[in-house]
Design an enzyme around this catalytic site. Structure first.
Site, PDB file in Angstrom:
ATOM      1  N   ASP A 194       0.829  -1.202   0.000  1.00  0.00           N
ATOM      2  CA  ASP A 194       0.000   0.000   0.000  1.00  0.00           C
ATOM      3  C   ASP A 194       0.872   1.264   0.000  1.00  0.00           C
ATOM      4  OD1 ASP A 194      -2.828   1.246   0.693  1.00  0.00           O
ATOM      5  OD2 ASP A 194      -1.382   2.141   2.088  1.00  0.00           O
ATOM      6  N   LYS A 198       1.176   4.241  -3.007  1.00  0.00           N
ATOM      7  CA  LYS A 198       1.052   5.675  -2.724  1.00  0.00           C
ATOM      8  C   LYS A 198       2.315   6.422  -3.159  1.00  0.00           C
ATOM      9  CE  LYS A 198      -2.196   4.985   1.049  1.00  0.00           C
ATOM     10  NZ  LYS A 198      -2.307   4.580   2.479  1.00  0.00           N
TER      11      LYS A 198
END
Lengths: 415, 415
Positions: A194, A198
């Site tokens: 994750d 990003k």
């Protein structure tokens, strides 16, 4: 300036979807209303009357009155199909799905260009922190040197608990799951994926470079052991999972996701629980530090809301910094000072990968080495489950130039 | 999107002006160039060749080729005349002069409307922190509850030195002046005026309310004595000059500038030296914290540069939140918990102004009282030079409702 009335088709009605519904109820001045909500499961009890819901995505995608699609579903493949179709049909799109965006960045750029429809995704990075918009609009000319931050709330919560309550990694993870801060399958967060997605989005808007997820090295927190956690506790440090991208002296971008030791006088030290923080360094503006909630229904919904609000004024990302040539630094040329935990018996093999070793430690089962290693070599050591790394710091350029000379002098450290 | 080529007329070539020149040199992609620089003093040695300079403002204001005026002079009255004339002549304007803007906000709004020319001033508040743009664009719908911050670099530098090096206020001020962090006449900063002007701008963009400077109460740091500084040192607190504006339960805006005690676990505690910091709280986004350099040639120039860059895309503030009715709370209804230092002999008179007194202290010369007081009563006590206040905190609503009841029960505290 004339504002546009927005009719929204909403995909997904989980935490954030419901948060958005509530937030829209409380901002009547926005002139944006949800017309249809498409969800997947038919027999789930929901907090709105059944007439709001549909199970057929064409009821949004083919409804000419709907001019904005808000995509808030979990499944990244299904999300991409929805976003693609919506853009093709000339509808503006807002999404919070970093995995989907990171995996399809080029295609999504192409679709925006081809159909001249805006696609906004502020909520995909650090929820309430307005970082994409600032990188896109405000820092478009201030020559950026670096962006680094704590971009994942779940892992920061877990790490905070290992520090503040002396919990083991497993105990902290379990607590986070019980409180809904971590998924039942937490690997996307704890494995660092994750954070990497990003970072990919941040790099695109900070430096104009579009990468594939495989091009960014990441290690999450799921390999951290008691040895590293104790090291931090004893030295008064905290461990934080950080995503970093910076330009080196050659002007090339270096990027990776790694757990890091953070000391008391570091700004990131105080960023605990589910908070996220980002530091941007520009040639002229110097360091800017942003802190805010990185997760949660309302903070995420508020970022979605700001995108919706901007669409009333036909806002779109211009990707002004976009450049075709990929000025990424090769991992062989990125130098890191790390603490590497490894099995006792693997010591020699592991240490041979360091350019310079500064400290050694071993007990009956385990060992750690602190020293300078290239990102390429680090990657090669981390392929086994029982080796884990925590970044100490980035050596400065004077140090870097010494390593090649020093290499060979470290025989005394070998067993 | 087509970008506009910008020809700049620059007023002032001090620190920031020269910083802007350098920054523009290093960002050739911006397509903005300085054509003329107008300065006041003829016989000053400058770091550019004489042909760059003019001493006649009409050489910028009446030059049809110049489409952007950047105003970076000290004198607020002269600055206003320049800005007014430039807007009348259809030129976009960028300024960093908070005093001038705060004192002429209504007129400047009117001029922008009348001549349809953009006027940007990001550098006027917290230099490199992009707060005006974020309030204007990003937080335009997220119902804002409060904005508070350290907005003046000089005073923060002085206060940091009283804490880190145990300097007296006078010693710290002198050091700041020697380093160029404070003016030879520092009253605009130390008296809290500068912070107030910035707060006025923040309130306009956060809540859409345009105030006159006289409507905002301010006390600076120039009345702080050793007693308060020692109180902070002994309790492990720091004193920070903070500007605050927040909506109370009645939906009205309360605003003031006051020195505050800040404890170790407060985010502002770590904001030292010339750094500025702002915290925004929204109903949905929760708390956002921004930290960056609040002063200095490059950080300020970088904010000017971002405004210049935005003007290439014809950006302007829309003042979407602007509202005519002035929902400010009366100072009689704003409750504060303060430490008030006052002469020993004035104790009774001062204490009679408190709704509730919690602690008393006196030595042979001085005394302090800690308790709850309305902003109106506080203002009336601060009219003499030997009374000084530091905010402890804002009492919560449950506490506030008790004060009227408690009032009268505090006779035991009187001498």
């Amino acid at each position: 300036m004339n504002t546009k009335k927005l009719k929204i088709g909403l995909f997904g009605f989980g935490c954030v979807g419901h948060g958005l519904y509530e937030v829209l109820q409380q901002t009547p001045g926005l002139d944006a209303e949800i017309k249809t909500i498409v969800v997947k499961q038919k027999n789930k009890s929901r907090r709105l009357a059944p007439e709001w819901f549909s199970y057929d995505k064409s009821e949004i995608l083919n409804d000419a009155e709907i001019n904005l699609v808000v995509e808030l579903i979990d499944d990244p493949d299904a999300a991409f199909e929805i976003v693609k179709q919506a853009l093709c049909n000339g509808k503006a799109v807002v999404s919070a799905n970093k995995k989907m965006i990171a995996e399809h960045f080029e295609e999504l750029l192409e679709l925006q260009k081809q159909f001249q429809t805006p696609f906004l995704y502020e909520a995909a990075v650090c929820a309430s922190i307005p970082i994409i918009r600032n990188l896109e609009e405000y820092y478009d000319n201030d020559l950026l040197r670096s962006i680094e931050g704590i971009v994942n709330g779940s892992t920061n919560y877990i790490l905070s608990k290992t520090a503040s309550e002396n919990l083991s990694y497993q105990q902290a993870l379990q607590q986070a799951q019980e409180l809904g801060y971590a998924e039942s399958n937490p690997r996307l967060d704890t494995g660092g994926f994750d954070a990497k997605f990003k970072l990919l989005l941040l790099i695109a808007h900070a430096f104009g470079i579009v990468l594939q997820p495989e091009q960014i090295f990441h290690q999450g927190i799921n390999k951290l052991g008691e040895l590293e956690l104790n090291y931090a506790r004893e030295k008064g440090l905290k461990i934080k999972l950080k995503a970093r991208a910076f330009k080196n002296e050659a002007g090339k971008v270096c990027a990776f996701v790694l757990p890091e030791f953070v000391s008391k006088n570091d700004k990131f030290y105080q960023v605990d629980e589910v908070y996220n923080a980002l530091q941007i360094e520009g040639c002229f503006a110097d360091k800017q530090f942003f802190v805010g909630r990185g997760a949660g229904a309302y903070p995420t919904a508020s970022a979605v809301l700001s995108d919706i609000s901007a669409l009333r004024y036909n806002y779109r990302y211009e990707y002004k910094k976009r450049q075709e040539d990929n000025e990424m630094e090769a991992s062989e040329n990125i130098f890191l000072r790390v603490l590497l935990r490894h099995p006792r018996e693997a010591s020699d093999e592991v240490r041979s990968k360091f350019l310079d070793t500064e400290e050694l430690y071993k007990n009956k089962e385990q060992a750690y080495t602190i020293g300078i290693i290239t990102l390429a070599e680090l990657q090669s050591t981390l392929t086994t489950e029982d080796v884990s790394a925590v970044l100490m710091d980035l050596p400065n350029s004077a140090e870097v130039s010494q390593y090649s000379e020093k290499f060979g002098e470290i025989a005394w450290l070998q067993e």
